[in-house]
Scaffold this active site. Structure first.
Site, PDB file in Angstrom:
ATOM      1  N   GLU A   1      28.759 -35.632 -32.328  1.00 10.80           N
ATOM      2  CA  GLU A   1      29.209 -36.025 -30.993  1.00 10.80           C
ATOM      3  C   GLU A   1      28.382 -37.246 -30.625  1.00 10.80           C
ATOM      4  O   GLU A   1      27.185 -37.128 -30.374  1.00 10.80           O
ATOM      5  CB  GLU A   1      28.944 -34.906 -29.979  1.00 10.80           C
ATOM      6  CG  GLU A   1      29.667 -33.612 -30.279  1.00 10.80           C
ATOM      7  CD  GLU A   1      31.169 -33.702 -30.058  1.00 10.80           C
ATOM      8  OE1 GLU A   1      31.608 -34.626 -29.340  1.00 10.80           O
ATOM      9  OE2 GLU A   1      31.891 -32.864 -30.602  1.00 10.80           O
TER      10      GLU A   1
ATOM     11  N   CYS B   1      28.022 -38.230 -21.565  1.00 11.66           N
ATOM     12  CA  CYS B   1      28.769 -38.863 -22.655  1.00 11.66           C
ATOM     13  C   CYS B   1      30.229 -39.037 -22.275  1.00 11.66           C
ATOM     14  O   CYS B   1      30.921 -39.879 -22.832  1.00 11.66           O
ATOM     15  CB  CYS B   1      28.647 -38.020 -23.909  1.00 11.66           C
ATOM     16  SG  CYS B   1      29.068 -36.299 -23.593  1.00 11.66           S
TER      17      CYS B   1
HETATM   18  P1  NAP Z   1      19.377 -40.150 -29.698  1.00 10.51           P
HETATM   19  O1  NAP Z   1      18.231 -41.037 -29.436  1.00 10.51           O
HETATM   20  O2  NAP Z   1      20.295 -40.487 -30.795  1.00 10.51           O
HETATM   21  O3  NAP Z   1      18.736 -38.701 -29.935  1.00 10.51           O
HETATM   22  C1  NAP Z   1      19.529 -37.580 -30.156  1.00 10.51           C
HETATM   23  C2  NAP Z   1      18.735 -36.532 -30.904  1.00 10.51           C
HETATM   24  O4  NAP Z   1      18.451 -36.982 -32.241  1.00 10.51           O
HETATM   25  C3  NAP Z   1      17.380 -36.229 -30.282  1.00 10.51           C
HETATM   26  O5  NAP Z   1      17.139 -34.848 -30.365  1.00 10.51           O
HETATM   27  C4  NAP Z   1      16.426 -37.013 -31.161  1.00 10.51           C
HETATM   28  O6  NAP Z   1      15.112 -36.506 -31.144  1.00 10.51           O
HETATM   29  C5  NAP Z   1      17.065 -36.807 -32.515  1.00 10.51           C
HETATM   30  N1  NAP Z   1      16.640 -37.756 -33.540  1.00 10.51           N
HETATM   31  C6  NAP Z   1      16.026 -38.960 -33.376  1.00 10.51           C
HETATM   32  N2  NAP Z   1      15.819 -39.530 -34.589  1.00 10.51           N
HETATM   33  C7  NAP Z   1      16.309 -38.678 -35.525  1.00 10.51           C
HETATM   34  C8  NAP Z   1      16.395 -38.690 -36.948  1.00 10.51           C
HETATM   35  N3  NAP Z   1      15.936 -39.730 -37.654  1.00 10.51           N
HETATM   36  N4  NAP Z   1      16.964 -37.647 -37.569  1.00 10.51           N
HETATM   37  C9  NAP Z   1      17.450 -36.607 -36.881  1.00 10.51           C
HETATM   38  N5  NAP Z   1      17.385 -36.531 -35.525  1.00 10.51           N
HETATM   39  C10 NAP Z   1      16.841 -37.549 -34.849  1.00 10.51           C
HETATM   40  O7  NAP Z   1      20.286 -39.948 -28.402  1.00 10.51           O
HETATM   41  P2  NAP Z   1      19.807 -39.665 -26.888  1.00 10.51           P
HETATM   42  O8  NAP Z   1      19.211 -40.907 -26.375  1.00 10.51           O
HETATM   43  O9  NAP Z   1      19.033 -38.382 -26.808  1.00 10.51           O
HETATM   44  O10 NAP Z   1      21.201 -39.369 -26.187  1.00 10.51           O
HETATM   45  C11 NAP Z   1      21.992 -40.347 -25.580  1.00 10.51           C
HETATM   46  C12 NAP Z   1      23.234 -40.607 -26.401  1.00 10.51           C
HETATM   47  O11 NAP Z   1      23.879 -39.383 -26.720  1.00 10.51           O
HETATM   48  C13 NAP Z   1      24.264 -41.416 -25.652  1.00 10.51           C
HETATM   49  O12 NAP Z   1      24.717 -42.445 -26.473  1.00 10.51           O
HETATM   50  C14 NAP Z   1      25.393 -40.430 -25.371  1.00 10.51           C
HETATM   51  O13 NAP Z   1      26.672 -41.000 -25.317  1.00 10.51           O
HETATM   52  C15 NAP Z   1      25.282 -39.482 -26.487  1.00 10.51           C
HETATM   53  N6  NAP Z   1      25.806 -38.188 -26.089  1.00 10.51           N
HETATM   54  C16 NAP Z   1      26.978 -37.764 -26.624  1.00 10.51           C
HETATM   55  C17 NAP Z   1      27.485 -36.533 -26.261  1.00 10.51           C
HETATM   56  C18 NAP Z   1      28.768 -36.017 -26.832  1.00 10.51           C
HETATM   57  O14 NAP Z   1      29.045 -34.835 -26.672  1.00 10.51           O
HETATM   58  N7  NAP Z   1      29.567 -36.821 -27.482  1.00 10.51           N
HETATM   59  C19 NAP Z   1      26.802 -35.733 -25.343  1.00 10.51           C
HETATM   60  C20 NAP Z   1      25.613 -36.206 -24.812  1.00 10.51           C
HETATM   61  C21 NAP Z   1      25.128 -37.440 -25.204  1.00 10.51           C
HETATM   62  P3  NAP Z   1      13.969 -37.190 -30.219  1.00 10.51           P
HETATM   63  O15 NAP Z   1      14.432 -37.052 -28.819  1.00 10.51           O
HETATM   64  O16 NAP Z   1      12.769 -36.387 -30.528  1.00 10.51           O
HETATM   65  O17 NAP Z   1      13.891 -38.623 -30.664  1.00 10.51           O
END
Ligand code: NAP
Length: 526
Positions: A261, A300
């Protein structure tokens, strides 16, 4: 130093061995708690989840596991005040925004508890009817193929985004646990506290069998390395991190099933035929303003692009801007405040960057900078007023790409005029696949036609007409009965959608057998 949150791995609460990463109050700037996953034995912890948690869950029927979900609902309901306090402190959200996460989680769990009841006392699910492979002398079927769905023998790893620490856990855990699959959740670091507290409460109350639910708070390092072939991983977050997950050997070599997602540039579309005095026009303006400001636009599913007939561009700009101007922004502890903070300084900086990027191809129709913060220090608080951008030029909407490509994860949307219906559909499609589009109008035929035309590019089409004004569930609200996920840029994933969500946590197998054996499969001997 503030308290360091424990992780739950291998059935034990374990502290990380590092100094930990601090979590902050995004309004007051104070440090709240620390998270740290350094030094965890993930392989042993994952094995415990698969062997202990998985076996205990699979020993139960769907109805019994539905009972577990109902017990989780009761427990979470009894601790709601604690969760609201954590959301206020760590996410900086007003009460109605915290409700989307906390009560949204409870509602989703309740929905799956009811759905599970209806699945009864079985250990697996039948998928469709038997298909004849060979017939006997009187053309009766003697050898047939029956597809069955059996719970996968691995664990479900959830890597979640920061914006829904409550709902993000339970919307995934409800179908996983109901399917008989143990869960390991890794919340986003910034808001891990609420997820950890919910897991702690549920586990300490002994509601779930040991190993059914584990939590890792802190860095994701090593998590994917510990996955095995029958595990599944459900990721929610940015497209950038999603690409790393997809290319990990667990997925590319061990065939770990993955659901993504990711981000999405969702649209709202007012169909031709409405004028500025119509109810459909009014419904669009209200929904856009609500979507832009709920959770400070950190959803999102939030509306990012707004399409109106070109003759209504100015009227729409004024109607939306008038609503945004009334939004009070600042400290959510102040009763007068309607919109709280972004989650942290990094998100605030990212929203400022995104706005600057979009402004190069758009004009400002309502400037968030005109909102004085209520009860909050602008030097400290991660608050920002809602900004409506717009562009009438082809360079902005037709040939320009920024407005269609850029997800500013904050209270920002862009208004775009279209010439005719085909032009509108063509522009919406430039989002390259989104979670949701909402379509506003009053002609049922035109609305249904638009829904089918937009369906291939969206996970959900939300239609709003005057007859459902008081009943529709909201553009951005993810209902457990409906699919959540979207094609293309939105990640290609599918979550929720009622019983459909269970598919991800089951393996589908074709059993080819004689009629007698298949009959026993469908109705096992007691
Ligand atoms: P993110 O920076 O991509 O982080 C998402 C998750 O991935 C966090 O738990 C993060 O951990 C983890 N992560 C970071 N580096 C990783 C790696 N190398 N391998 C595996 N996992 C890793 O996203 P965010 O800033 O938390 O969220 C915002 C984004 O999410 C927005 O773009 C939004 O559109 C999207 N979103 C989508 C949905 C949907 O249902 N489609 C819902 C909500 C949000 P850490 O926090 O510890 O870095």
């Amino acid at each position: 130093m503030t308290e360091k949150l424990d992780n739950l791995m291998g059935g034990r609460w374990v502290a990380g061995t590092g100094a930990g990463t601090p979590l902050f109050d995004p309004v007051l700037g104070t440090e709240l708690v620390r998270v740290d996953a350094t030094g965890l034995d993930l392989r042993a912890g994952f094995a415990y989840a698969r062997e202990q948690g998985g076996a205990a869950l699979r020993a139960m029927s769907y109805r019994e596991r539905a009972g577990l979900l109902a017990a989780v609902v009761k427990l979470l309901q009894s601790r709601r005040d604690d969760y609201y306090a954590i959301a206020l402190a760590n996410s900086g959200t007003v009460k109605t925004d915290s409700a989307v996460d906390i009560d949204g989680a409870i509602y989703t769990l309740s929905t799956y508890a009811k759905l599970g009841e209806s699945l009864g006392d079985r250990a697996f699910l039948l998928d469709g009817e038997p298909a004849r492979l060979a017939s006997g002398p009187t053309r009766e079927p003697v050898f047939q193929s029956q597809h069955v769905l059996v719970p996968t023998r691995g664990l479900a790893l959830f890597i979640n985004a920061f914006n829904f620490p409550g709902w993000g856990l339970w919307e995934k855990a409800a179908p996983a646990l109901l399917s008989g699959v143990p869960v390991v959740v890794k919340p986003a670091t910034a808001t891990a506290w609420l997820t950890q507290r919910m897991v702690r409460d549920v586990v300490e109350a002994g509601v779930l069998p040991p190993g059914a639910l584990s939590v890792v708070c802190g860095s994701a390092v090593g998590l994917l390395d510990a996955l095995e072939p029958f595990d599944v991983v459900s990721f929610t977050g940015s497209a950038q991190t999603a690409a790393l997950v997809r290319s990990h050997p667990a997925v590319t070599q061990r065939s770990v099933r993955v659901n993504i997602e990711a981000d999405s540039v969702n649209s709202a579309l007012l169909l031709p035929g409405a004028d500025a005095t119509s109810e459909a026009f009014d419904l669009l303006a209200s929904e856009v303003a609500r979507e832009m400001t709920q959770k400070s636009g950190q959803k999102c599913t939030a509306i990012r692009r707004v399409f109106v007939p070109e003759s209504l561009y100015e009227a729409a700009a004024q109607a939306i801007a008038a609503r945004l101007a009334r939004v009070t922004v600042g400290n959510p502890r102040n009763e007068a405040v309607r919109m709280g903070a972004l989650v942290n300084r990094a998100q605030l900086a990212s929203v400022h960057d995104g706005l600057a990027h979009l402004r190069a191809q758009a004009e400002v129709l309502h400037d968030g900078a005109t909102h004085a913060l209520v009860d909050a220090d602008p030097q400290v608080a991660c608050c920002i007023g809602p900004t409506l951008l717009g562009t009438r030029s082809a360079a902005g909407s037709d040939t320009g790409d920024r407005v269609h490509d850029t997800e500013v994860f904050g209270p920002v949307a862009t208004l775009l005029p279209y010439r005719d219906r085909d032009h509108a559909v063509q522009l919406v499609r430039r989002g390259h696949g989104s979670l949701v589009v909402s379509v506003f109008g009053s002609d049922a035929g035109a609305l249904a036609l638009a829904a089918l035309e937009l369906a291939p590019f969206h996970g959900r089409v939300h239609i709003v007409s005057p007859d459902v004004a008081a009943h529709h569930t909201g553009h951005g609200n993810v209902m457990p009965q409906s699919l959540h996920g979207g094609p293309g840029r939105a990640g290609g994933g599918e979550e929720l959608g009622g019983a459909r969500a269970l598919n991800f946590y089951h393996r589908r197998t074709a059993v080819q057998a004689g009629t007698a054996a298949l009959a026993l499969l469908a109705h096992p001997a007691p």
